[in-house]
Design a protein around this motif. Structure first.
Motif, short mmCIF file in Angstrom:
data_model
loop_
_atom_site.label_atom_id
_atom_site.label_comp_id
_atom_site.label_asym_id
_atom_site.label_seq_id
_atom_site.Cartn_x
_atom_site.Cartn_y
_atom_site.Cartn_z
N ASP A 10 0.84 -1.19 0.00
CA ASP A 10 0.00 0.00 0.00
C ASP A 10 0.87 1.24 0.00
O ASP A 10 1.93 1.25 0.62
N SER B 124 -3.48 0.75 -3.33
CA SER B 124 -3.20 -0.57 -2.76
C SER B 124 -3.00 -1.58 -3.87
O SER B 124 -3.67 -1.54 -4.89
N HIS C 143 3.76 -3.26 12.99
CA HIS C 143 3.05 -4.33 13.72
C HIS C 143 3.82 -5.63 13.51
O HIS C 143 4.27 -5.93 12.41
N ARG D 279 1.22 -12.03 11.89
CA ARG D 279 1.07 -10.85 11.02
C ARG D 279 2.22 -9.88 11.23
O ARG D 279 2.73 -9.73 12.35
N THR E 111 3.52 -5.84 9.66
CA THR E 111 3.38 -4.68 8.79
C THR E 111 4.66 -3.86 8.91
O THR E 111 5.07 -3.49 10.01
N SER F 261 6.87 -0.48 7.10
CA SER F 261 6.69 0.69 6.26
C SER F 261 8.03 1.36 5.99
O SER F 261 8.97 1.26 6.78
N ARG G 120 3.75 0.77 2.54
CA ARG G 120 3.44 -0.12 3.67
C ARG G 120 3.31 -1.54 3.12
O ARG G 120 2.58 -1.77 2.16
N SER H 236 2.39 -5.53 3.95
CA SER H 236 1.64 -6.38 4.90
C SER H 236 1.95 -7.84 4.60
O SER H 236 1.89 -8.28 3.44
N ARG I 50 1.76 -12.14 6.05
CA ARG I 50 1.18 -13.20 6.87
C ARG I 50 2.25 -14.27 7.03
O ARG I 50 2.89 -14.67 6.07
#
Length: 136
Positions: free
Chosen positions: A31, A37, A116, A121, A123, A125, A130, A132, A134
């Motif tokens: 993103d 995105s 995060h 998970r 995240t 940046s 950003r 993301s 898994r």
């Protein structure tokens, strides 16, 4: 015997100094901070963290894997010395940022902020991007 058990119970062995960071991560979205995105869920782009190295790889073969050293300091990840994982050609250094951008990175020596991080998970940046993930 009881003293030995008590001594062993008080010892803490840190086998993974970066905790939840270590492992195999699937890049699910890229993103821009401005709002655009890109869903990466169907692509097989993975980052693997182990010891002081990270490998960014496209299991669909769109780009050569890139391996880098990394350091974690607080909420920052610092990457350095990227090279292609290409044994037949001597694992040459990455010299063009385009190869890094394929994996969502904006420079040859990126610094990413850990926004995060949990057991499943993550995240990250950098500037206006950003990422993301898994964990698998």
């Amino acid at each position: 015997m009881g003293a030995v058990c008590g001594l062993m119970a008080s010892c803490h062995v840190e086998t993974q100094p970066h905790g939840d960071l270590y492992g195999f991560w699937h890049l699910e979205a890229v993103d821009t901070i401005g709002g655009a995105s890109c869903d990466m869920g169907e692509r097989r782009i993975f980052w693997s963290f182990e010891n002081k190295l990270v490998e960014c790889a496209d299991r669909d073969g769109g780009s050569l894997p890139v391996v880098m050293r990394f350091e974690r300091e607080g909420d920052s990840l610092f990457f350095d010395k990227p090279f292609f994982s290409d044994r037949p050609n001597g694992d040459p250094p990455v010299e063009d940022v385009t190869s890094m951008q394929y994996y969502g990175l904006q420079s040859l020596r990126p610094r990413l902020c850990v926004e995060h991080l949990s057991s499943d998970r993550m995240t990250l940046s950098q500037q206006r991007i950003r990422l993301s993930f898994r964990k698998l």
